[in-house]
Design a protein around this motif. Structure first.
Motif, PDB file in Angstrom:
ATOM      1  N   THR A  18       0.842  -1.195   0.000  1.00 42.56           N
ATOM      2  CA  THR A  18       0.000   0.000   0.000  1.00 42.56           C
ATOM      3  C   THR A  18       0.883   1.253   0.000  1.00 42.56           C
ATOM      4  OG1 THR A  18      -1.508  -1.281   1.370  1.00 42.56           O
ATOM      5  CG2 THR A  18      -1.965   1.063   1.187  1.00 42.56           C
ATOM      6  N   THR A  19       1.978   1.208   0.743  1.00 38.80           N
ATOM      7  CA  THR A  19       2.866   2.369   0.869  1.00 38.80           C
ATOM      8  C   THR A  19       4.189   2.172   0.139  1.00 38.80           C
ATOM      9  OG1 THR A  19       2.006   2.498   3.119  1.00 38.80           O
ATOM     10  CG2 THR A  19       3.799   3.995   2.566  1.00 38.80           C
ATOM     11  N   ASN A  20       4.781   0.975   0.286  1.00 37.44           N
ATOM     12  CA  ASN A  20       6.101   0.704  -0.291  1.00 37.44           C
ATOM     13  C   ASN A  20       6.072  -0.599  -1.063  1.00 37.44           C
ATOM     14  OD1 ASN A  20       7.698   2.853   1.129  1.00 37.44           O
ATOM     15  ND2 ASN A  20       6.953   1.751   2.920  1.00 37.44           N
ATOM     16  N   LYS A  86      -3.479   0.282  -3.810  1.00 35.89           N
ATOM     17  CA  LYS A  86      -3.833  -1.101  -3.469  1.00 35.89           C
ATOM     18  C   LYS A  86      -5.139  -1.158  -2.658  1.00 35.89           C
ATOM     19  CE  LYS A  86      -1.531  -4.931  -1.035  1.00 35.89           C
ATOM     20  NZ  LYS A  86      -0.282  -5.192  -0.273  1.00 35.89           N
ATOM     21  N   GLY A 198       0.962  -0.416   5.625  1.00 38.42           N
ATOM     22  CA  GLY A 198       0.244   0.847   5.531  1.00 38.42           C
ATOM     23  C   GLY A 198      -1.257   0.600   5.508  1.00 38.42           C
ATOM     24  N   GLY A 199      -1.670  -0.438   4.754  1.00 42.82           N
ATOM     25  CA  GLY A 199      -3.101  -0.689   4.557  1.00 42.82           C
ATOM     26  C   GLY A 199      -3.659  -1.831   5.375  1.00 42.82           C
ATOM     27  N   THR A 200      -2.861  -2.883   5.578  1.00 40.82           N
ATOM     28  CA  THR A 200      -3.414  -4.073   6.222  1.00 40.82           C
ATOM     29  C   THR A 200      -2.501  -4.616   7.323  1.00 40.82           C
ATOM     30  OG1 THR A 200      -2.426  -5.536   4.548  1.00 40.82           O
ATOM     31  CG2 THR A 200      -4.693  -4.840   4.164  1.00 40.82           C
ATOM     32  N   GLN A 317       3.814  11.761   9.175  1.00 43.24           N
ATOM     33  CA  GLN A 317       4.596  10.525   9.310  1.00 43.24           C
ATOM     34  C   GLN A 317       5.885  10.756  10.096  1.00 43.24           C
ATOM     35  OE1 GLN A 317       4.942   7.967   5.922  1.00 43.24           O
ATOM     36  NE2 GLN A 317       2.808   7.479   6.259  1.00 43.24           N
ATOM     37  N   LYS A 320       4.815  10.673  13.634  1.00 43.57           N
ATOM     38  CA  LYS A 320       4.451   9.305  14.024  1.00 43.57           C
ATOM     39  C   LYS A 320       5.708   8.441  14.193  1.00 43.57           C
ATOM     40  CE  LYS A 320       2.899   6.315  10.908  1.00 43.57           C
ATOM     41  NZ  LYS A 320       2.051   5.518   9.992  1.00 43.57           N
ATOM     42  N   SER A 324       7.751   6.465  17.680  1.00 49.80           N
ATOM     43  CA  SER A 324       8.175   5.076  17.875  1.00 49.80           C
ATOM     44  C   SER A 324       9.497   5.029  18.643  1.00 49.80           C
ATOM     45  CB  SER A 324       8.351   4.363  16.525  1.00 49.80           C
ATOM     46  OG  SER A 324       7.109   4.257  15.871  1.00 49.80           O
ATOM     47  N   GLY A 389       6.348  -1.783   8.261  1.00 49.73           N
ATOM     48  CA  GLY A 389       6.736  -0.512   8.874  1.00 49.73           C
ATOM     49  C   GLY A 389       5.991  -0.200  10.163  1.00 49.73           C
TER      50      GLY A 389
HETATM   51  N1  LIG Z   1       9.251   4.124  12.529  1.00 51.44           N
HETATM   52  C1  LIG Z   1       7.947   3.967  12.240  1.00 51.44           C
HETATM   53  N2  LIG Z   1       7.015   4.070  13.203  1.00 51.44           N
HETATM   54  C2  LIG Z   1       5.703   3.920  12.927  1.00 51.44           C
HETATM   55  N3  LIG Z   1       5.215   3.657  11.698  1.00 51.44           N
HETATM   56  C3  LIG Z   1       6.130   3.536  10.694  1.00 51.44           C
HETATM   57  C4  LIG Z   1       7.517   3.673  10.900  1.00 51.44           C
HETATM   58  N4  LIG Z   1       8.154   3.508   9.702  1.00 51.44           N
HETATM   59  C5  LIG Z   1       7.194   3.268   8.786  1.00 51.44           C
HETATM   60  N5  LIG Z   1       5.973   3.291   9.366  1.00 51.44           N
HETATM   61  C6  LIG Z   1       4.669   3.087   8.714  1.00 51.44           C
HETATM   62  O1  LIG Z   1       4.674   1.822   8.075  1.00 51.44           O
HETATM   63  C7  LIG Z   1       3.752   1.842   6.988  1.00 51.44           C
HETATM   64  C8  LIG Z   1       4.420   1.269   5.758  1.00 51.44           C
HETATM   65  O2  LIG Z   1       4.853  -0.024   6.040  1.00 51.44           O
HETATM   66  P1  LIG Z   1       5.110  -1.083   4.879  1.00 51.44           P
HETATM   67  O3  LIG Z   1       6.054  -0.551   3.886  1.00 51.44           O
HETATM   68  O4  LIG Z   1       5.444  -2.372   5.557  1.00 51.44           O
HETATM   69  O5  LIG Z   1       3.642  -1.145   4.267  1.00 51.44           O
HETATM   70  P2  LIG Z   1       3.171  -1.760   2.860  1.00 51.44           P
HETATM   71  O6  LIG Z   1       3.810  -3.081   2.695  1.00 51.44           O
HETATM   72  O7  LIG Z   1       3.382  -0.754   1.810  1.00 51.44           O
HETATM   73  O8  LIG Z   1       1.601  -1.879   3.117  1.00 51.44           O
HETATM   74  P3  LIG Z   1       0.642  -3.170   3.085  1.00 51.44           P
HETATM   75  O9  LIG Z   1       1.468  -4.344   3.500  1.00 51.44           O
HETATM   76  O10 LIG Z   1      -0.413  -2.812   4.094  1.00 51.44           O
HETATM   77  O11 LIG Z   1       0.126  -3.252   1.706  1.00 51.44           O
HETATM   78  C9  LIG Z   1       3.346   3.304   6.792  1.00 51.44           C
HETATM   79  O12 LIG Z   1       2.064   3.514   7.364  1.00 51.44           O
HETATM   80  C10 LIG Z   1       4.415   4.046   7.557  1.00 51.44           C
HETATM   81  O13 LIG Z   1       3.972   5.303   8.048  1.00 51.44           O
END
Ligand SMILES: Nc1ncnc2c1ncn2[C@@H]1O[C@H](COP(=O)(O)OP(=O)(O)OP(=O)(O)O)[C@@H](O)[C@H]1O
Ligand SMILES: [Mg+2]
Length: 427
Positions: A18-20, A86, A198-200, A317, A320, A324, A389
């Motif tokens: 969703t995010t990366n 996504k 990010g999403g799930t 972000q 946020k 952490s 993340g």
């Molecule tokens: N240090 C941190 N503390 C809190 N949240 C964080 C940190 N670093 C990244 N994130 C959060 O993690 C999320 C992204 O994580 P990740 O790349 O694993 O998701 P994704 O794989 O893109 O999403 P999904 O798996 O839901 O489709 C974002 O919401 C981001 O703000």
């Protein structure tokens, strides 16, 4: 038998998050990840569409962000920056979006990101790529029924085909994370995986053997994660500074100055550009005149007028992420004209945790239900591997630490799913 032209068949693992997003291939010694910069093996799942003299141009990942920010710096009217695509896959009523007067289907938009990933991987691996093992969440955001899930997968597959892939296999994202973990295992373990993106939020419980054997005991998923946490910061910290709690005079009554739906659109930052319409600007201009706190409405107007959704979200972000690590963090955000839009405040970890408490409670309940459904007692679980993340959030980790003291492993937060998908691929 003659080999096809581009033998051997190269299969890769692709985590379209969703995010990366990240992409990896299996090598004789393990797994190789594609690099997107000197220090990053994942790329933002973001698309930028801009109108150039010769037509509409799209870019994705770091290039998209660079081009968007450059347009902003030059004072040009920027194009459209789109993220979290996504999350729309299962929504049957959402076919796509209108950009520069043209309709783009969701599959088309996603395929542009996927095609860029494929080309980059081909360049770095020096091989054509036509096959991939692709991650999927246990439950897509917005999927209410099995039919919605099937619809999401059909659209995701179509996006891959459009992006030049010939065959796709899907694998659950938390299982892929488990395979990445298994690569370093020299004995059997029963392991619980938590992948918070990010999403799930996804969970898998499985037994892993030292020789690659796997027995899945159960999976569970929730359709929210880090994006929902960002939305809470916008709702409770940012929106009030932009007038969500402000009142306006109307005859001899006082009423909310600005309708709530405008603030709801701020919670998903990429909707902010949809607010730059005459209708909204007229509502805000009138609210500004009547509001008891006109400076807050002026700041909201500046945010929308300067189209700063992406920049605001980055600031959210940063705060946020800092929470952490720290017990309190500043929130600082200013527009081009700091006199009008200058938000400076701070947030404590305790406040943030209170805002996300309902989501944390649902995560804990889903985890307990998974353990109950698979008849696994916490004592039978050898290890808990958290990835994604959002697994950096201390209150989320605490849910697991409380139930499984001394059994926690974390790591490869942004790449473990792609690594596991590469290991699962047939290449
Ligand atoms: N240090 C941190 N503390 C809190 N949240 C964080 C940190 N670093 C990244 N994130 C959060 O993690 C999320 C992204 O994580 P990740 O790349 O694993 O998701 P994704 O794989 O893109 O999403 P999904 O798996 O839901 O489709 C974002 O919401 C981001 O703000
Ligand atoms: Mg993910």
């Amino acid at each position: 038998m003659s080999e096809p032209f581009h033998s051997p068949r190269t299969a890769v693992g692709i985590d379209f998050g969703t995010t990366n997003s990240s992409i990896a291939r299996r090598t004789p010694g393990g797994v190789q990840l594609v690099r997107f910069s000197n220090d990053s093996q994942s790329s933002r799942s973001i698309l930028y569409l801009e109108k150039l003299a010769n037509g509409i141009h799209s870019s994705s990942g770091p290039a998209a962000i660079e081009r968007y920010l450059a347009a902003h710096r030059q004072g040009d009217q920027p194009g459209r920056l789109i993220q979290s695509l996504k999350s729309y896959l299962p929504v049957q009523t959402l076919t796509g979006t209108e950009v520069f007067g043209r309709h783009y289907t969701l599959e088309d938009l996603i395929s542009r990101i996927l095609a860029d990933l494929r080309v980059r991987a081909e360049h770095q691996f020096g091989l054509p790529i036509r096959h991939a093992t692709v991650g999927r969440p246990v439950r897509f955001v917005g999927a209410e029924t099995a039919e919605d899930e099937a619809f999401a997968l059909t659209r995701l597959r179509a996006a891959f085909v459009r992006a030049g892939f010939e065959s796709i296999d899907f694998e659950l994202e938390p299982l892929a994370a488990a395979y990445a973990y298994q690569a370093s295992l020299d004995h059997s373990e029963t392991i619980l995986i938590g992948d918070f993106g990010g999403g799930t939020s996804d969970f898998s419980l499985l037994t892993l053997g030292a020789k690659g054997q796997r027995k899945v005991l159960g999976n569970a998923g929730l359709p929210f994660a880090g994006d929902a946490f960002d939305a809470k910061i916008v709702r409770h910290l940012i929106a009030p500074a932009l007038g969500s709690d402000s009142f306006a005079r109307s005859l001899n009554k006082t009423l909310p100055a600005v309708p709530a739906w405008i603030y709801a659109n701020l919670e998903r930052w990429h909707y902010l550009s949809f607010l730059r319409t005459r209708n909204v600007l007229e509502i805000l201009a009138s609210a500004h005149k009547r509001s008891l706190e006109p400076e807050k409405i002026e700041a909201l107007l500046a945010l929308i007028d300067q189209d700063l959704g992406y920049q605001l979200h980055q600031a959210v972000q940063r705060t946020k992420n800092a929470l952490s690590r720290e017990q309190a963090a500043p929130f600082v955000f200013a527009g081009a004209d700091a006199g009008t839009l200058d938000l400076r405040t701070s947030l404590t970890r305790a406040q943030f945790e209170a805002w996300i408490a309902p989501e944390l409670a649902q995560i804990a309940a889903t985890l307990d239900a998974l353990l109950a459904a698979s008849s696994a007692s916490p004592a039978e679980i050898d290890r808990v591997f958290l990835t994604g993340g959002t697994s950096f959030v201390p209150a989320l980790r605490a849910i697991f630490e409380m139930r499984f003291p001394g059994k926690m492993v974390t790591g490869n937060e942004f790449t473990s799913v792609a690594q596991g998908l590469a290991l699962a691929s047939a290449g």
